[in-house]
Design an enzyme around this catalytic site. Structure first.
Site, PDB file in Angstrom:
ATOM      1  N   LYS A   1      38.491  41.215  45.843  1.00  0.00           N
ATOM      2  CA  LYS A   1      39.214  41.959  44.980  1.00  0.00           C
ATOM      3  C   LYS A   1      37.982  42.801  43.885  1.00  0.00           C
ATOM      4  O   LYS A   1      37.409  40.994  43.617  1.00  0.00           O
ATOM      5  CB  LYS A   1      39.978  41.685  43.933  1.00  0.00           C
ATOM      6  CG  LYS A   1      40.863  42.686  42.613  1.00  0.00           C
ATOM      7  CD  LYS A   1      42.148  42.190  42.344  1.00  0.00           C
ATOM      8  CE  LYS A   1      42.899  42.505  41.691  1.00  0.00           C
ATOM      9  NZ  LYS A   1      44.337  42.190  41.252  1.00  0.00           N
TER      10      LYS A   1
ATOM     11  N   SER B   1      48.454  44.601  41.858  1.00  0.00           N
ATOM     12  CA  SER B   1      46.734  45.664  41.131  1.00  0.00           C
ATOM     13  C   SER B   1      46.292  45.206  42.627  1.00  0.00           C
ATOM     14  O   SER B   1      45.106  45.986  42.695  1.00  0.00           O
ATOM     15  CB  SER B   1      46.262  44.465  40.250  1.00  0.00           C
ATOM     16  OG  SER B   1      46.035  43.468  39.879  1.00  0.00           O
TER      17      SER B   1
ATOM     18  N   SER C   1      50.845  40.311  41.921  1.00  0.00           N
ATOM     19  CA  SER C   1      49.803  41.516  42.559  1.00  0.00           C
ATOM     20  C   SER C   1      49.224  41.314  43.933  1.00  0.00           C
ATOM     21  O   SER C   1      48.027  42.029  44.543  1.00  0.00           O
ATOM     22  CB  SER C   1      48.573  41.995  42.081  1.00  0.00           C
ATOM     23  OG  SER C   1      49.025  43.047  40.684  1.00  0.00           O
TER      24      SER C   1
HETATM   25  N1  GLN Z   1      52.490  44.282  38.378  1.00  0.00           N
HETATM   26  C1  GLN Z   1      52.473  43.501  37.250  1.00  0.00           C
HETATM   27  C2  GLN Z   1      51.587  44.159  36.282  1.00  0.00           C
HETATM   28  O1  GLN Z   1      51.312  44.870  35.888  1.00  0.00           O
HETATM   29  C3  GLN Z   1      51.619  42.162  38.115  1.00  0.00           C
HETATM   30  C4  GLN Z   1      50.077  42.711  37.693  1.00  0.00           C
HETATM   31  C5  GLN Z   1      49.980  41.759  38.930  1.00  0.00           C
HETATM   32  O2  GLN Z   1      50.099  40.412  39.699  1.00  0.00           O
HETATM   33  N2  GLN Z   1      48.822  41.286  38.675  1.00  0.00           N
HETATM   34  O3  GLN Z   1      51.397  43.172  35.224  1.00  0.00           O
END
Ligand code: GLN
Length: 488
Positions: free
Chosen positions: A76, A151, A175
């Site tokens: 990532k 994400s 995410s």
């Molecule tokens: N969807 C959540 C957010 O937008 C979690 C994102 C994540 O785990 N990085 O913060």
């Protein structure tokens, strides 16, 4: 080769069926041929990958027996990679070439793994659909009208598309697990502190945790063993022995106590997801597990608490991007204040700005006690819910996400996007580990569904065992989208 697991590929390399160069070349070619539309990679590091593959082949010829040597993976684009752009999905870091490697990157390189490149993601890991990336949305390989989740959407989609057998993601509120569920791959969020965060660009530091995404729990066990452990450069990493995660995979499940949190099966759960998850739980019963209902009474407070704590920490972490030291700098600033303001206004996308605004507000004098301190108190209650549940049962199970992957562009309202993480966010607040495993498909559009399994702090070996046993009894994780047919 693009459908094989890491474990199978390792055997093939060992037997001399193919070299790491052949394997790496075939995946790089596949990425070149098919990623144009899917957009799973931000940067492909072909030359470095081939050089690493050659080095692994040469080491093998000299008798090197490191189990992961020569196996490809993708990172990532939140993990710093020396000499390679590390963008975090943001215009702010579009020009940032990291001068150092994240600890996990160092560890995987030391294990001989071959990085194919950096995967797409929501900007600064904020999002649940990968639509917040400066580099454009990622498409779900199972259905190109659908999002891959976020994400870590690029990592999940790259594994599903057969571009890489494995990838690293990060999980602050879901995410790793939610995109794993949407793309039909296996994704593990380890216990907070199990994996070093050094060199992993910070979003919300008390919640962020890196972890593996792959085609099977067994592959995740391989990867977790390679990346876990104490790191002097991350004071929140825990000095605790890293177990052999492969050793317990075959432990039988008879007598395992599974709790189903009743709050995870209520309103808002898509019936097809519920059906798949309940069928998966039936598989566990046939393997000898005992199932009972439990309650996590503060579940409804998880999203509100998270959206105070995460933006607060983000607003503080993101203050370093000021146009001075690195990252985007505006043209011809009139003075220092103009430099800060315009660099940040130009470099950050809308969702990141929204979070900075919320976070700065909740941390400001007069609101700190009302919001931030309150949210920390709620966090403690949420953690206690899990500890109480684990007094009664060994693991918890439920859906990873309330719906299968939704259509690109379907969730314009931020709050409806935030609700995606209803079953994943509390896990980060509590710091416990969770894994999502493929458990079926929605009838319409053949979109994957994920079963989420949760364990006590540092119970990764048990989670991997429980997930692996399911994968021995089912073949959901062995299904692959048919990309070539659609594109040719
Ligand atoms: N969807 C959540 C957010 O937008 C979690 C994102 C994540 O785990 N990085 O913060």
């Amino acid at each position: 080769m693009h459908e094989m697991t890491l474990t199978e590929l390792a055997k093939g390399l060992k037997a001399g069926d193919f070299s790491s160069r052949e394997l790496t070349t075939s995946l790089l070619d596949r990425i070149e041929r098919l990623d144009g539309e899917l957009n799973t990679f931000i940067t492909v590091t072909r030359d470095q990958a081939l050089a690493a593959a050659d080095a692994a082949d040469q080491a093998r010829a000299r008798g090197d027996e490191r189990p992961l040597a020569g196996l490809p993976l993708a990172l990532k684009d939140i993990f710093c990679t020396r000499g390679v752009r590390t963008s975090c999905g943001s215009k702010m870091l579009d020009n940032f070439i990291s001068p150092y490697d994240a600890t996990v990157v160092e560890k995987l390189e030391a294990a001989g793994m071959v990085s194919l490149g950096k995967t797409n993601m929501d900007e600064f890991a904020m999002g649940s659909s990968n639509e917040n990336s400066f580099y454009g949305a990622v498409k779900n390989p199972w259905d190109k009208h659908a999002v891959p989740g976020g994400s870590s959407g690029g990592s999940a989609a790259a594994v599903a598309a057969g571009f890489t057998p494995a990838a690293l993601g990060t999980d602050t509120g879901g995410s790793i697990r939610q995109p794993a569920a949407f793309c039909g791959v296996t994704g593990l969020k380890p216990t907070y502190g199990r994996v070093s965060r050094y060199g992993m660009i910070a979003y919300a530091s008390s919640l962020d945790q890196g972890g593996p995404m792959a085609r099977s729990a067994e592959d995740c066990a391989h990867l977790l063993g390679a990346i876990a452990g104490h790191d002097l450069r991350d004071s929140t990493s825990v000095a605790r022995v890293v177990p052999d995660y492969l050793a317990e995979l075959d432990t039988p499940l008879s007598g395992l106590k599974i709790g189903l949190p009743k709050e995870y099966f209520g309103d808002g759960l898509d019936p097809e997801v519920e059906r798949a998850v309940r069928e998966a739980i039936g598989v566990y019963e046939s393997l000898g597990a005992k199932v009972c209902e439990v309650s996590l009474p503060h579940t409804h407070l998880a999203i509100p608490a998270y959206y105070v704590i995460a933006p607060a920490e983000a607003s503080s972490n993101l203050s370093r991007y000021d146009g001075v030291r690195f990252g985007h700098r505006c043209d011809a600033p009139a003075d220092l204040e103009d430099l800060y303001k315009r660099s940040r206004a130009e470099g950050f996308g809308d969702e990141v700005k929204r979070r900075i605004l919320i976070g700065t507000h909740t941390l400001s004098e007069g609101f700190f006690d009302a919001y931030y301190r309150k949210a920390q108190q709620v966090r403690r209650l949420i953690r206690q819910d899990f500890l109480d549940a684990f007094d009664e049962v060994d693991v918890l199970m439920g859906p990873a996400a309330p719906t299968p992957a939704f259509d690109l562009g379907a969730k314009k309202d931020p709050v409806s996007m935030y609700l995606q993480d209803i079953y994943t966010i509390a896990i980060n607040l509590a710091g416990i580990p969770g894994i999502s495993v493929p458990a079926g498909f929605s009838g319409q559009g053949q979109r994957p569904i994920g079963l989420q399994i949760l364990g006590q702090h540092f119970a990764e070996a048990q989670l991997l065992n429980v997930a692996h046993q399911f994968q021995q009894a089912t073949d959901w994780h062995r299904r692959h989208p048919s990309l070539e047919q659609e594109t040719i």
